[in-house]
Design a protein around this motif. Structure first.
Motif, short mmCIF file in Angstrom:
data_model
loop_
_atom_site.label_atom_id
_atom_site.label_comp_id
_atom_site.label_asym_id
_atom_site.label_seq_id
_atom_site.Cartn_x
_atom_site.Cartn_y
_atom_site.Cartn_z
N GLY A 169 -13.29 3.24 -13.13
CA GLY A 169 -11.92 3.12 -13.00
C GLY A 169 -11.50 2.20 -11.83
N LEU A 170 -10.67 2.71 -10.90
CA LEU A 170 -10.26 1.67 -9.90
C LEU A 170 -11.19 1.79 -8.71
N THR A 171 -12.35 2.36 -8.60
CA THR A 171 -13.55 2.20 -7.76
C THR A 171 -14.31 0.97 -8.48
N ASN A 172 -14.08 0.53 -9.50
CA ASN A 172 -14.87 -0.58 -10.27
C ASN A 172 -14.06 -1.71 -9.73
N PRO A 173 -14.82 -2.59 -8.92
CA PRO A 173 -14.06 -3.87 -8.41
C PRO A 173 -13.64 -4.79 -9.64
N VAL A 174 -14.39 -4.77 -10.71
CA VAL A 174 -13.82 -5.71 -11.94
C VAL A 174 -12.59 -5.10 -12.53
N LEU A 175 -12.66 -3.70 -12.75
CA LEU A 175 -11.74 -3.18 -13.15
C LEU A 175 -10.38 -3.09 -12.36
N LEU A 176 -10.60 -2.92 -11.09
CA LEU A 176 -9.41 -2.94 -10.03
C LEU A 176 -8.84 -4.22 -9.90
N GLU A 177 -9.62 -5.29 -10.07
CA GLU A 177 -9.11 -6.68 -10.04
C GLU A 177 -8.30 -7.05 -11.10
N GLY A 178 -8.71 -6.53 -12.31
CA GLY A 178 -7.97 -6.56 -13.85
C GLY A 178 -6.86 -5.68 -13.59
N HIS A 179 -6.88 -4.56 -12.97
CA HIS A 179 -5.64 -3.81 -13.04
C HIS A 179 -4.56 -4.64 -11.99
N ARG A 180 -4.93 -4.99 -10.97
CA ARG A 180 -3.98 -5.77 -10.27
C ARG A 180 -3.34 -7.02 -11.00
N SER A 181 -4.25 -7.53 -11.67
CA SER A 181 -3.89 -8.95 -12.33
C SER A 181 -2.73 -8.41 -13.19
N ILE A 182 -2.98 -7.33 -14.38
CA ILE A 182 -2.06 -7.18 -15.25
C ILE A 182 -0.88 -6.49 -14.55
N ASP A 183 -0.88 -6.02 -13.49
CA ASP A 183 0.03 -5.48 -12.55
C ASP A 183 1.04 -6.33 -11.97
N SER A 184 0.54 -7.63 -12.03
CA SER A 184 1.46 -8.65 -11.47
C SER A 184 1.64 -9.53 -12.36
N GLY A 185 1.78 -9.25 -13.62
CA GLY A 185 2.05 -9.84 -14.62
C GLY A 185 1.11 -10.72 -15.53
N GLY A 186 0.03 -10.78 -15.30
CA GLY A 186 -0.98 -11.22 -15.99
C GLY A 186 -1.04 -10.73 -17.47
N ILE A 187 -1.27 -11.78 -18.37
CA ILE A 187 -1.37 -11.29 -19.64
C ILE A 187 -2.55 -10.54 -20.32
N GLU A 188 -3.87 -11.00 -19.75
CA GLU A 188 -5.09 -10.44 -20.05
C GLU A 188 -5.97 -10.50 -18.78
N TYR A 189 -7.08 -9.89 -18.85
CA TYR A 189 -8.34 -10.06 -17.76
C TYR A 189 -9.49 -9.55 -18.46
N ASP A 190 -10.51 -10.43 -18.44
CA ASP A 190 -11.96 -10.17 -18.80
C ASP A 190 -12.63 -9.07 -18.01
N ALA A 191 -12.96 -7.99 -18.56
CA ALA A 191 -13.60 -6.80 -17.77
C ALA A 191 -14.72 -6.50 -18.45
N THR A 192 -15.26 -7.26 -19.36
CA THR A 192 -16.50 -7.04 -20.14
C THR A 192 -17.63 -6.68 -19.42
#
Length: 352
Positions: free
Chosen positions: A58-81
């Motif tokens: 979840g939000l303790t995972n840096p990759v998922l947290l960055e993706g979360h912030r990116s989408i929260d800021s209006g980003g369309i997609e984020y690669d969290a694979t």
């Protein structure tokens, strides 16, 4: 900061005088606490409810947290694979037990403040690996002030056993899983078997365990782990819930990790073995919910635990779902979920 994360993952009753206790929710392997939003709201009319995303989830995972912030800021997609690679730091469950400790102390502080200084009873609602983390934490820290506040724990499909792969795949994979479990259980740990059998067990373990551990460690190194970390098998989805709508929701949930670093998987197996050796000492009241035919955390782990601990407290209670094979009991079909929540409510009322 940790406080900021928990502020996003905590619910409070509308009126302070309606609060009856505090509840910490702990998720399972490769998922995250946000999935439990509806469950948390069920209890939030009378409990201060907090959730924790354990290390690498979840939000303790840096990759998922960055993706979360990116989408929260209006980003369309984020690669969290590649988010699963954060599991490479996990050789055991110590970081997750620390997460539980931090979250529990944070919850107690906020709950006492909300209740005007009254020390309210604390409960834990845990699932699968989260149940193993919580139970082992409570055992290891039983003399701490925070654990003394815990008046009960609800286990849902706890990881007190290793997976038994169903169907034709199980003909090949389940014996291998059981072999690794058996040899690690006997490695430098004689049981009460006759001397000849003990010698055989120890010899097999001493030869195979270092080989197994070395191979797993090698396959978990940078470069190799991207190639050899197994993807969650398709059959797992079929056994997570008995509700097709929830299965579809699970498939589309990009916060769930779909792969597992082998070092992490082996670490979990060893933790199960260590816990089972001391589980008879577990004396905190519990409600144990499990499915009779669950292949992900098979029922024998639950029945072994109950046999060792059921008489340790008069309020210990079992809720086996007979004939059911799904693993996520709290995400069952609506009718069954309501029945399970009603059972939990009744048990909590007893403890309160």
């Amino acid at each position: 900061g940790l406080g900021d994360v928990y502020k996003r993952q905590a619910l409070f009753p509308e009126q302070p005088d309606s609060v009856r206790g505090c509840m910490l929710m702990v998720h399972g392997m490769n998922e995250y606490i946000g999935r439990y939003n509806d469950i948390a709201r069920h209890f939030s009319d009378r409990f201060v409810v907090a959730g924790v995303d354990m290390t690498a989830h979840g939000l303790t995972n840096p990759v998922l947290l960055e993706g979360h912030r990116s989408i929260d800021s209006g980003g369309i997609e984020y690669d969290a694979t590649e988010a699963f690679i954060e599991q490479a730091q996990l050789r055991n469950l110590d970081p997750m037990r620390k997460d539980i400790d931090l979250a529990l102390n944070y919850l107690i502080e906020r709950c006492d403040h909300f209740a005007g200084g009254n020390q309210l009873p604390v409960f834990i609602l845990s699932h699968s690996l989260g149940s193993l983390v919580s139970a082992s934490y409570l055992l290891q820290s039983k003399d701490s002030d925070s654990v003394s506040r815990v008046k009960g724990i609800i286990f849902s499909g706890p990881a007190f056993s290793v997976t038994e792969v169903p169907g034709w795949r199980g003909w090949f994979q389940t014996p291998l899983v059981h072999f690794t479990f058996y040899t690690h259980d006997h490695f430098l740990n004689p049981h009460n078997e006759p001397l000849p059998l003990m010698v055989i067990n120890q010899t097999i373990a001493l030869v195979t365990v270092p080989l197994q551990d070395g191979t797993i460690e090698l396959l978990s190194l940078p470069g190799a782990r991207s190639l050899f970390s197994p993807t969650t098998p398709d059959w797992v989805i079929d056994y997570l819930t008995d509700w097709e709508e929830e299965k579809d929701r699970h498939r589309k949930d990009d916060y769930i990790l779909r792969r597992s670093v082998l070092r992490y998987v082996l670490g979990v197996e060893k933790e199960i073995i260590r816990f089972r050796r001391k589980m008879d000492q577990f004396d905190i009241p519990y409600l144990l919910i499990y499915s009779e035919e669950d292949p992900i955390t098979p029922a024998w782990g639950n029945t072994d635990f109950a046999e060792s601990t059921l008489l340790n407290h008069r309020d210990n209670e079992l809720m086996p779902l007979l004939g059911k094979s799904h693993h996520e009991q709290l995400f069952s079909k609506p009718e069954l979920t309501r029945h399970i929540l009603a059972t939990i409510d009744q048990w909590l009322k007893l403890r309160l």
